[in-house]
Enzyme design. Sequence first.
Site, PDB file in Angstrom:
ATOM      1  N   LYS A  49       4.374  -3.963 -22.284  1.00 32.46           N
ATOM      2  CA  LYS A  49       4.947  -3.560 -20.991  1.00 32.46           C
ATOM      3  C   LYS A  49       4.757  -4.690 -19.969  1.00 32.46           C
ATOM      4  O   LYS A  49       5.681  -5.042 -19.238  1.00 32.46           O
ATOM      5  CB  LYS A  49       4.293  -2.268 -20.502  1.00 32.46           C
ATOM      6  CG  LYS A  49       4.647  -1.056 -21.348  1.00 32.46           C
ATOM      7  CD  LYS A  49       6.137  -0.767 -21.282  1.00 32.46           C
ATOM      8  CE  LYS A  49       6.587   0.259 -22.299  1.00 32.46           C
ATOM      9  NZ  LYS A  49       8.029   0.372 -22.445  1.00 32.46           N
TER      10      LYS A  49
ATOM     11  N   TYR B  11       0.301  -2.238 -27.045  1.00 27.78           N
ATOM     12  CA  TYR B  11       1.339  -1.467 -26.352  1.00 27.78           C
ATOM     13  C   TYR B  11       1.386  -1.852 -24.868  1.00 27.78           C
ATOM     14  O   TYR B  11       2.455  -2.181 -24.331  1.00 27.78           O
ATOM     15  CB  TYR B  11       1.089   0.049 -26.494  1.00 27.78           C
ATOM     16  CG  TYR B  11       1.916   0.843 -25.511  1.00 27.78           C
ATOM     17  CD1 TYR B  11       3.292   0.983 -25.693  1.00 27.78           C
ATOM     18  CD2 TYR B  11       1.342   1.413 -24.369  1.00 27.78           C
ATOM     19  CE1 TYR B  11       4.064   1.674 -24.762  1.00 27.78           C
ATOM     20  CE2 TYR B  11       2.104   2.103 -23.441  1.00 27.78           C
ATOM     21  CZ  TYR B  11       3.466   2.228 -23.641  1.00 27.78           C
ATOM     22  OH  TYR B  11       4.231   2.901 -22.715  1.00 27.78           O
TER      23      TYR B  11
ATOM     24  N   SER C 206       4.802   0.971 -17.305  1.00 29.96           N
ATOM     25  CA  SER C 206       3.740   1.973 -17.354  1.00 29.96           C
ATOM     26  C   SER C 206       2.619   1.587 -16.402  1.00 29.96           C
ATOM     27  O   SER C 206       2.340   0.396 -16.189  1.00 29.96           O
ATOM     28  CB  SER C 206       3.205   2.021 -18.784  1.00 29.96           C
ATOM     29  OG  SER C 206       1.991   2.723 -18.831  1.00 29.96           O
TER      30      SER C 206
HETATM   31  P1  NAD Z   1       9.993   8.596 -26.959  1.00 29.25           P
HETATM   32  O1  NAD Z   1       9.384   8.057 -28.197  1.00 29.25           O
HETATM   33  O2  NAD Z   1      10.149  10.066 -26.843  1.00 29.25           O
HETATM   34  O3  NAD Z   1      11.423   7.919 -26.708  1.00 29.25           O
HETATM   35  C1  NAD Z   1      11.727   6.615 -27.112  1.00 29.25           C
HETATM   36  C2  NAD Z   1      13.058   6.664 -27.840  1.00 29.25           C
HETATM   37  O4  NAD Z   1      13.409   5.338 -28.224  1.00 29.25           O
HETATM   38  C3  NAD Z   1      13.021   7.509 -29.100  1.00 29.25           C
HETATM   39  O5  NAD Z   1      14.121   8.407 -29.099  1.00 29.25           O
HETATM   40  C4  NAD Z   1      13.150   6.492 -30.240  1.00 29.25           C
HETATM   41  O6  NAD Z   1      13.844   7.033 -31.349  1.00 29.25           O
HETATM   42  C5  NAD Z   1      13.898   5.373 -29.559  1.00 29.25           C
HETATM   43  N1  NAD Z   1      13.663   4.017 -30.091  1.00 29.25           N
HETATM   44  C6  NAD Z   1      12.478   3.385 -30.299  1.00 29.25           C
HETATM   45  N2  NAD Z   1      12.697   2.129 -30.745  1.00 29.25           N
HETATM   46  C7  NAD Z   1      14.049   1.961 -30.799  1.00 29.25           C
HETATM   47  C8  NAD Z   1      14.894   0.889 -31.150  1.00 29.25           C
HETATM   48  N3  NAD Z   1      14.407  -0.281 -31.569  1.00 29.25           N
HETATM   49  N4  NAD Z   1      16.230   1.067 -31.080  1.00 29.25           N
HETATM   50  C9  NAD Z   1      16.765   2.244 -30.667  1.00 29.25           C
HETATM   51  N5  NAD Z   1      16.005   3.294 -30.321  1.00 29.25           N
HETATM   52  C10 NAD Z   1      14.668   3.156 -30.376  1.00 29.25           C
HETATM   53  O7  NAD Z   1       9.137   8.030 -25.732  1.00 29.25           O
HETATM   54  P2  NAD Z   1       9.165   8.421 -24.194  1.00 29.25           P
HETATM   55  O8  NAD Z   1       7.891   9.115 -23.890  1.00 29.25           O
HETATM   56  O9  NAD Z   1      10.425   9.041 -23.842  1.00 29.25           O
HETATM   57  O10 NAD Z   1       9.051   6.978 -23.544  1.00 29.25           O
HETATM   58  C11 NAD Z   1      10.198   6.254 -23.119  1.00 29.25           C
HETATM   59  C12 NAD Z   1       9.761   4.919 -22.585  1.00 29.25           C
HETATM   60  O11 NAD Z   1       8.845   5.116 -21.512  1.00 29.25           O
HETATM   61  C13 NAD Z   1       9.038   4.042 -23.603  1.00 29.25           C
HETATM   62  O12 NAD Z   1       9.429   2.703 -23.401  1.00 29.25           O
HETATM   63  C14 NAD Z   1       7.580   4.230 -23.251  1.00 29.25           C
HETATM   64  O13 NAD Z   1       6.797   3.128 -23.627  1.00 29.25           O
HETATM   65  C15 NAD Z   1       7.648   4.371 -21.742  1.00 29.25           C
HETATM   66  N6  NAD Z   1       6.509   5.099 -21.175  1.00 29.25           N
HETATM   67  C16 NAD Z   1       6.206   6.344 -21.654  1.00 29.25           C
HETATM   68  C17 NAD Z   1       5.106   7.012 -21.119  1.00 29.25           C
HETATM   69  C18 NAD Z   1       4.747   8.378 -21.643  1.00 29.25           C
HETATM   70  O14 NAD Z   1       3.640   8.841 -21.380  1.00 29.25           O
HETATM   71  N7  NAD Z   1       5.601   9.095 -22.362  1.00 29.25           N
HETATM   72  C19 NAD Z   1       4.339   6.444 -20.108  1.00 29.25           C
HETATM   73  C20 NAD Z   1       4.696   5.177 -19.627  1.00 29.25           C
HETATM   74  C21 NAD Z   1       5.786   4.502 -20.171  1.00 29.25           C
HETATM   75  C1  UD1 Z   2      -2.551   7.279 -22.500  1.00 28.42           C
HETATM   76  C2  UD1 Z   2      -2.595   5.845 -22.971  1.00 28.42           C
HETATM   77  C3  UD1 Z   2      -1.837   4.980 -21.983  1.00 28.42           C
HETATM   78  C4  UD1 Z   2      -0.403   5.491 -21.803  1.00 28.42           C
HETATM   79  C5  UD1 Z   2      -0.496   6.940 -21.335  1.00 28.42           C
HETATM   80  C6  UD1 Z   2       0.845   7.573 -21.144  1.00 28.42           C
HETATM   81  C7  UD1 Z   2      -4.672   5.626 -24.256  1.00 28.42           C
HETATM   82  C8  UD1 Z   2      -6.035   4.988 -24.305  1.00 28.42           C
HETATM   83  N1  UD1 Z   2      -3.964   5.420 -23.125  1.00 28.42           N
HETATM   84  O1  UD1 Z   2      -3.140   7.310 -21.255  1.00 28.42           O
HETATM   85  O2  UD1 Z   2      -1.802   3.641 -22.409  1.00 28.42           O
HETATM   86  O3  UD1 Z   2       0.280   4.709 -20.837  1.00 28.42           O
HETATM   87  O4  UD1 Z   2      -1.209   7.701 -22.319  1.00 28.42           O
HETATM   88  O5  UD1 Z   2       1.468   7.773 -22.385  1.00 28.42           O
HETATM   89  O6  UD1 Z   2      -4.242   6.251 -25.213  1.00 28.42           O
HETATM   90  N2  UD1 Z   2      -7.968  13.599 -22.891  1.00 28.42           N
HETATM   91  C9  UD1 Z   2      -8.930  14.437 -23.417  1.00 28.42           C
HETATM   92  N3  UD1 Z   2      -8.687  15.008 -24.645  1.00 28.42           N
HETATM   93  C10 UD1 Z   2      -7.530  14.788 -25.350  1.00 28.42           C
HETATM   94  C11 UD1 Z   2      -6.549  13.920 -24.793  1.00 28.42           C
HETATM   95  C12 UD1 Z   2      -6.803  13.333 -23.568  1.00 28.42           C
HETATM   96  O7  UD1 Z   2      -9.968  14.654 -22.816  1.00 28.42           O
HETATM   97  O8  UD1 Z   2      -7.392  15.328 -26.458  1.00 28.42           O
HETATM   98  C13 UD1 Z   2      -8.199  13.001 -21.552  1.00 28.42           C
HETATM   99  C14 UD1 Z   2      -8.241  11.490 -21.546  1.00 28.42           C
HETATM  100  O9  UD1 Z   2      -9.549  11.026 -21.757  1.00 28.42           O
HETATM  101  C15 UD1 Z   2      -7.720  11.173 -20.129  1.00 28.42           C
HETATM  102  C16 UD1 Z   2      -6.746  12.325 -19.844  1.00 28.42           C
HETATM  103  O10 UD1 Z   2      -7.105  13.365 -20.743  1.00 28.42           O
HETATM  104  O11 UD1 Z   2      -8.769  11.242 -19.209  1.00 28.42           O
HETATM  105  C17 UD1 Z   2      -5.291  11.944 -20.070  1.00 28.42           C
HETATM  106  O12 UD1 Z   2      -5.159  11.406 -21.383  1.00 28.42           O
HETATM  107  P1  UD1 Z   2      -3.726  11.006 -22.001  1.00 28.42           P
HETATM  108  O13 UD1 Z   2      -2.795  12.143 -21.845  1.00 28.42           O
HETATM  109  O14 UD1 Z   2      -3.969  10.487 -23.371  1.00 28.42           O
HETATM  110  O15 UD1 Z   2      -3.196   9.850 -21.051  1.00 28.42           O
HETATM  111  P2  UD1 Z   2      -3.908   8.471 -20.610  1.00 28.42           P
HETATM  112  O16 UD1 Z   2      -5.296   8.370 -21.059  1.00 28.42           O
HETATM  113  O17 UD1 Z   2      -3.680   8.332 -19.159  1.00 28.42           O
END
Ligand code: NAD
Ligand code: UD1
Length: 330
Positions: free
Chosen positions: A152, A148, A124
């Site tokens: 990562k 969290y 991330s």
């Molecule tokens: P998500 O929660 O939709 O998907 C994660 C999946 O992993 C889920 O289906 C959950 O059931 C499964 N899971 C969790 N723990 C498990 C375990 N121990 N064994 C088997 N399955 C398990 O999340 P996502 O948004 O698709 O994110 C996927 C990955 O990307 C994660 O590692 C997350 O940290 C990373 N990531 C997500 C974002 C974001 O904004 N969505 C941003 C940066 C990184």
């Molecule tokens: C959040 C996480 C970050 C994670 C990322 C992707 C936090 C502090 N950070 O980041 O660790 O990697 O999601 O999953 O939770 N905002 C509003 N109102 C809302 C929601 C968000 O104003 O109700 C603003 C936030 O202040 C930010 C932007 O929208 O400026 C994006 O927010 P968000 O979608 O939560 O993502 P990140 O803050 O980038």
Amino acid sequence: MNILVTGGAGYIGSHTCVALLEAGHTVIVADNLCNSRVEVVDKIKQLTKKEVIFYQIDVTDIAAVSTIFSNHSIDGVIHFAGLKAVGESVEKPLAYYYNNLVSTMILAEACQNYGVRRFVLSSSATVYGDNTVPFVETMNLLPTTNPYGETKAMSERILNDIAKANPAFSVSLLRYFNPVGAHESGLIGEVPNGIPNNLMPYVTQVAKRKLEKLRIFGNEYPTVDGTGVRDYIHVMDLAEGHVAALDNLTEGVHIYNLGSGNGTSVIELVKAFEEANGIEIPYEIVERRPGDIASCYADASKADRELGWSAKRDVISMCRDSWRFENNKE
Ligand code: NAD
Ligand code: UD1
């Protein structure tokens, strides 16, 4: 290639399964469904008209993981499975460190035991901390403000050390910026648990009138209009980035930013959503959210140079596709 996709029923994993299958790979999903539903696997099959092998297992369960590696000749692992809610990670740090780190170690060990050389990790942009934008892969990482984010950064270090000790191991550390949007069909997308924390799912629920108005966390940041700036990336672009990373993976550790390279403020995103979908999003300005940074966007040139990948879909498409999925989901 036969690709083990952990967390393949989740948001990013499911879209990546579609992209992998469309690129001709075979997909084996391992997911414990703690944050997803098995129906998603059927939707992936429906979309691609291809088979998906599904195991409902916990990837911290070493015996269950070994069974998959012995049942299939796996060529590579994409490790999405993990817990991802920042706020919850502060309340339950042990659950986050355990799940996100033990899973990475068990999968890396299985790769060693079964001679699997390709490993792709969901990392991330949070690992950059409050660095100077745009974030470049060569930057020194700064501490994140929550467990969290630490999971990562630590997973990246663990895989780095394993690769150093095993030169044939090929690792791609993919640092995602802010994934939003949904598959253009509206069949799969993000299903947040309870009231969403992230911006786009919150906006779609305001549009749906499930929530009254958006609360914008601060409008005095040093940005274009004072609201927080992020690099939103369409989840299908992100999915295709994984296929490119896997197809171009060579020995050693490779780090890539997967972002669009563009910064968009909260107010700009709200306006784009209104324009894309013709729906007004009422909002109010409230206090900053603790832990938020002013700006976060990628220098995305390395992925373009080395993988031939760049994000193609714009913010309007992200808003349109998020809204289509919100209206389609059961
Ligand atoms: P998500 O929660 O939709 O998907 C994660 C999946 O992993 C889920 O289906 C959950 O059931 C499964 N899971 C969790 N723990 C498990 C375990 N121990 N064994 C088997 N399955 C398990 O999340 P996502 O948004 O698709 O994110 C996927 C990955 O990307 C994660 O590692 C997350 O940290 C990373 N990531 C997500 C974002 C974001 O904004 N969505 C941003 C940066 C990184
Ligand atoms: C959040 C996480 C970050 C994670 C990322 C992707 C936090 C502090 N950070 O980041 O660790 O990697 O999601 O999953 O939770 N905002 C509003 N109102 C809302 C929601 C968000 O104003 O109700 C603003 C936030 O202040 C930010 C932007 O929208 O400026 C994006 O927010 P968000 O979608 O939560 O993502 P990140 O803050 O980038």
